[in-house]
Design a protein around this motif. Structure first.
Motif, PDB file in Angstrom:
ATOM      1  N   SER A 163       0.867  -1.169   0.000  1.00 22.48           N
ATOM      2  CA  SER A 163       0.000   0.000   0.000  1.00 22.48           C
ATOM      3  C   SER A 163       0.907   1.221   0.000  1.00 22.48           C
ATOM      4  O   SER A 163       2.085   1.133   0.384  1.00 22.48           O
ATOM      5  CB  SER A 163      -0.863  -0.011   1.263  1.00 22.48           C
ATOM      6  N   ARG A 164       0.367   2.349  -0.403  1.00 26.89           N
ATOM      7  CA  ARG A 164       1.184   3.562  -0.259  1.00 26.89           C
ATOM      8  C   ARG A 164       1.471   3.853   1.209  1.00 26.89           C
ATOM      9  O   ARG A 164       2.410   4.578   1.526  1.00 26.89           O
ATOM     10  CB  ARG A 164       0.466   4.757  -0.906  1.00 26.89           C
ATOM     11  N   ASN A 165       0.646   3.285   2.079  1.00 21.62           N
ATOM     12  CA  ASN A 165       0.859   3.573   3.503  1.00 21.62           C
ATOM     13  C   ASN A 165       2.160   2.976   4.042  1.00 21.62           C
ATOM     14  O   ASN A 165       2.919   3.649   4.739  1.00 21.62           O
ATOM     15  CB  ASN A 165      -0.337   3.088   4.324  1.00 21.62           C
ATOM     16  N   ASP A 166       2.413   1.715   3.688  1.00 19.47           N
ATOM     17  CA  ASP A 166       3.711   1.164   4.129  1.00 19.47           C
ATOM     18  C   ASP A 166       4.835   1.658   3.233  1.00 19.47           C
ATOM     19  O   ASP A 166       5.983   1.793   3.659  1.00 19.47           O
ATOM     20  CB  ASP A 166       3.693  -0.368   4.253  1.00 19.47           C
ATOM     21  N   GLN A 167       4.468   1.992   1.986  1.00 19.93           N
ATOM     22  CA  GLN A 167       5.476   2.481   1.047  1.00 19.93           C
ATOM     23  C   GLN A 167       6.046   3.834   1.498  1.00 19.93           C
ATOM     24  O   GLN A 167       7.269   4.027   1.547  1.00 19.93           O
ATOM     25  CB  GLN A 167       4.813   2.623  -0.332  1.00 19.93           C
ATOM     26  N   VAL A 168       5.166   4.760   1.856  1.00 21.31           N
ATOM     27  CA  VAL A 168       5.661   6.090   2.234  1.00 21.31           C
ATOM     28  C   VAL A 168       6.442   6.027   3.547  1.00 21.31           C
ATOM     29  O   VAL A 168       7.487   6.657   3.705  1.00 21.31           O
ATOM     30  CB  VAL A 168       4.529   7.149   2.296  1.00 21.31           C
ATOM     31  N   ALA A 169       5.948   5.215   4.475  1.00 19.73           N
ATOM     32  CA  ALA A 169       6.660   5.096   5.755  1.00 19.73           C
ATOM     33  C   ALA A 169       8.064   4.532   5.526  1.00 19.73           C
ATOM     34  O   ALA A 169       9.033   4.935   6.187  1.00 19.73           O
ATOM     35  CB  ALA A 169       5.872   4.213   6.718  1.00 19.73           C
ATOM     36  N   ALA A 188      -5.188   3.862  11.996  1.00 22.61           N
ATOM     37  CA  ALA A 188      -3.776   3.738  11.680  1.00 22.61           C
ATOM     38  C   ALA A 188      -3.392   4.952  10.828  1.00 22.61           C
ATOM     39  O   ALA A 188      -3.423   6.066  11.321  1.00 22.61           O
ATOM     40  CB  ALA A 188      -3.522   2.431  10.947  1.00 22.61           C
ATOM     41  N   TYR A 189      -3.127   4.772   9.509  1.00 27.27           N
ATOM     42  CA  TYR A 189      -2.717   5.900   8.679  1.00 27.27           C
ATOM     43  C   TYR A 189      -3.834   6.927   8.498  1.00 27.27           C
ATOM     44  O   TYR A 189      -4.992   6.569   8.275  1.00 27.27           O
ATOM     45  CB  TYR A 189      -2.260   5.415   7.294  1.00 27.27           C
ATOM     46  N   ASN A 190      -3.493   8.176   8.600  1.00 24.76           N
ATOM     47  CA  ASN A 190      -4.393   9.276   8.240  1.00 24.76           C
ATOM     48  C   ASN A 190      -3.663  10.210   7.295  1.00 24.76           C
ATOM     49  O   ASN A 190      -2.438  10.358   7.380  1.00 24.76           O
ATOM     50  CB  ASN A 190      -4.808  10.059   9.484  1.00 24.76           C
TER      51      ASN A 190
HETATM   52  N1  ARG Z   1       1.271  11.033  -0.126  1.00 25.40           N
HETATM   53  C1  ARG Z   1       0.892  10.230   0.970  1.00 25.40           C
HETATM   54  C2  ARG Z   1       1.640  10.673   2.244  1.00 25.40           C
HETATM   55  O1  ARG Z   1       2.511  11.440   2.105  1.00 25.40           O
HETATM   56  C3  ARG Z   1       1.195   8.805   0.686  1.00 25.40           C
HETATM   57  C4  ARG Z   1       0.299   7.859   1.401  1.00 25.40           C
HETATM   58  C5  ARG Z   1      -1.064   8.039   0.911  1.00 25.40           C
HETATM   59  N2  ARG Z   1      -1.925   7.036   1.411  1.00 25.40           N
HETATM   60  C6  ARG Z   1      -3.227   7.145   1.287  1.00 25.40           C
HETATM   61  N3  ARG Z   1      -3.950   6.172   1.746  1.00 25.40           N
HETATM   62  N4  ARG Z   1      -3.809   8.207   0.744  1.00 25.40           N
HETATM   63  O2  ARG Z   1       1.373  10.271   3.332  1.00 25.40           O
END
Ligand code: ARG
Length: 465
Positions: free
Chosen positions: A109-115, A317-319
């Motif tokens: 996911s972008r969530n684990d990717q960005v972290a 979790a991610y926001n």
């Molecule tokens: N651009 C986003 C950030 O900096 C990446 C993650 C986005 N994830 C999402 N579920 N919209 O955090």
């Protein structure tokens, strides 16, 4: 649904203002290299676990390398409609290699990717910062070594207190910075933990092996809980907090240099390349660099507060709030790195004015405590000795002379415990030499502190040249 990669369930395109407002690509493209590095490792792992075929993995990796080349060459077309660095890279990959590019995001996911990207990037920045810090510390050791017996007034309450070696003062700076180095190295081990594999928040249904990606990416550990891994930015807050303490130290040093460069102190000069003049007053040489570093500390403290405040209300979790973590963190890293670059060159090149430091030390009755200690060694209780010396100082002030310039008879009127050897203890050199224990200002102690400092720096294995 235009370029968007998640358009399936939407019935109208994102408002163009909203697209621009929610996009982060303007700043997070700074992660491009780390994003691609993470994707290469992720694809490799998917291949080894049999989730993608080896052929697919090879195609993806080749495509990612081409994307990297386009970015390096400045030919990459960053698109706001694609929101962030992650989707820009992935979309271009698919343009280049076709449908197989769409398989890269399997189990991710972008969530684990960005972290993961932030951690890979920050780890590198911390290494660069630590290298600068160690160089600065090494420069301070050289400066201290040249000035173990350069005498200056030591201050408390900014009032002359006791004579100290300028080298000893410089070694105080060294100690402050050494704790900063240790703090950053310690924070690095918590930065260097891998979120990848946590996917959006709960993990993934694919049979991934996170130890493979962790090893490929050089992480020293794997985040143990997927909810925590994608959401917390405490590692960035910890870094910013260590950065704030470090900036607070640089600011204190700046403050001293600024004071010492004033005509009223006249203790030091810094090379002209760190100063600017005035457009109206021809005589001016302003300590711009230390002044600016003192100012920049405020900015880094502000970023710390920003990140703490950003985090404090977020449920697991991610926001999307977390997208706001990047600019403060970038600014903090850039401000700190710039300040250190200036200091690495400036601080070890301070030019002390020995004569004016000495003259200032002579003026403030800096050896009064030495006289009191002398009386104590001759059996006078400390409180009585304090009183005797106070009287002697009052006489000195009245006559406009230093304690060492009073006549023996003048001193003896306050205490018959005073002998003619007293003047040995009233000299500045005698005062310094007498503080001869670990951590004291005696020149030979400062020299030993410098030698120990060199040993301590050696353990970081950083070329200080
Ligand atoms: N651009 C986003 C950030 O900096 C990446 C993650 C986005 N994830 C999402 N579920 N919209 O955090």
């Amino acid at each position: 649904q235009g370029q968007q990669m998640w358009g399936g369930r939407f019935s109208e395109a994102t408002d163009s203002f909203v697209a621009a407002f929610t996009a982060s690509v303007g700043f997070d493209q700074r992660f491009a290299k780390h994003d691609i590095q993470g994707s290469v490792a992720h694809a490799t792992m998917l291949g080894r676990c049999g989730i993608l075929t080896q052929e697919e993995v090879d195609t993806i990796i080749q495509g990612l390398h081409q994307v990297q080349q386009e970015i390096d060459a400045g030919e990459f077309n960053w698109s706001i409609a694609l929101e962030d660095v992650h989707m820009n890279v992935e979309s271009r990959l698919t343009d280049i290699i076709g449908t197989v590019g769409k398989k890269l995001h399997t189990g991710r996911s972008r969530n684990d990717q960005v972290a993961t990207d932030i951690r890979l990037w920050l780890r590198e920045e911390v290494d660069n910062i630590v290298e600068l810090l160690v160089k600065l510390q090494s420069g301070l050791l050289n400066l201290a070594e040249q000035h173990t017996d350069t005498i200056m007034p030591g201050f408390t309450h900014l009032q002359t207190a006791q004579p100290v070696s300028f080298g000893h003062h410089v070694m105080a700076w060294f100690e402050m910075l050494n704790r900063d180095t240790e703090r950053l190295i310690d924070a690095r081990s918590r930065i260097n933990q891998m979120p990848l594999g946590s996917a959006a928040l709960a993990g993934t249904t694919f049979p991934i092996d996170r130890t493979i990606t962790a090893e490929l990416l050089g992480f020293e550990g794997i985040c143990q809980n997927s909810l925590d891994a994608v959401s917390d930015r405490d590692f960035a807050i910890e870094f910013t907090s260590a950065a704030s303490i470090l900036m607070m130290h640089l600011s204190r040093m700046s403050e001293e240099i600024i004071l010492w460069m004033s005509a009223q102190f006249g203790f030091v000069q810094i090379p002209d390349r760190f100063c600017t003049g005035s457009s109206i007053m021809p005589q001016k040489k302003n300590p711009d660099v230390p002044e600016l570093v003192r100012g920049k500390a405020a900015r880094v403290f502000g970023q710390l507060i920003t990140l703490l405040t950003l985090m404090k209300n977020q449920p697991l979790a991610y926001n999307k709030d977390n997208q706001e973590d990047k600019e403060p963190l970038f600014d903090c890293v850039d401000t700190l790195t710039g300040s250190l670059l200036a200091f690495v060159d400036m601080l070890p090149n301070i030019i002390p004015n020995k004569e004016s430091m000495r003259a200032a030390t002579m003026k403030g009755y800096a050896t009064a405590t030495d006289l009191a200690d002398y009386l104590v060694r001759r059996g006078v209780p400390f409180r009585d000795a304090h009183e005797v010396v106070g009287n002697a100082v009052a006489l000195g002030i009245k006559e406009g002379v230093d304690l060492s310039e009073l006549k023996l008879e003048q001193l003896q009127q306050f205490s018959d415990a005073i002998g003619d050897d007293v003047f040995d203890y009233l000299t500045l050199e005698g005062s310094l030499a007498a503080r001869d224990h670990l951590g004291g200002t005696a020149p030979n102690q400062v020299l030993q502190a410098v030698a120990r400092g060199r040993e301590r720096l050696a353990q970081y294995n950083i070329d200080v040249k």
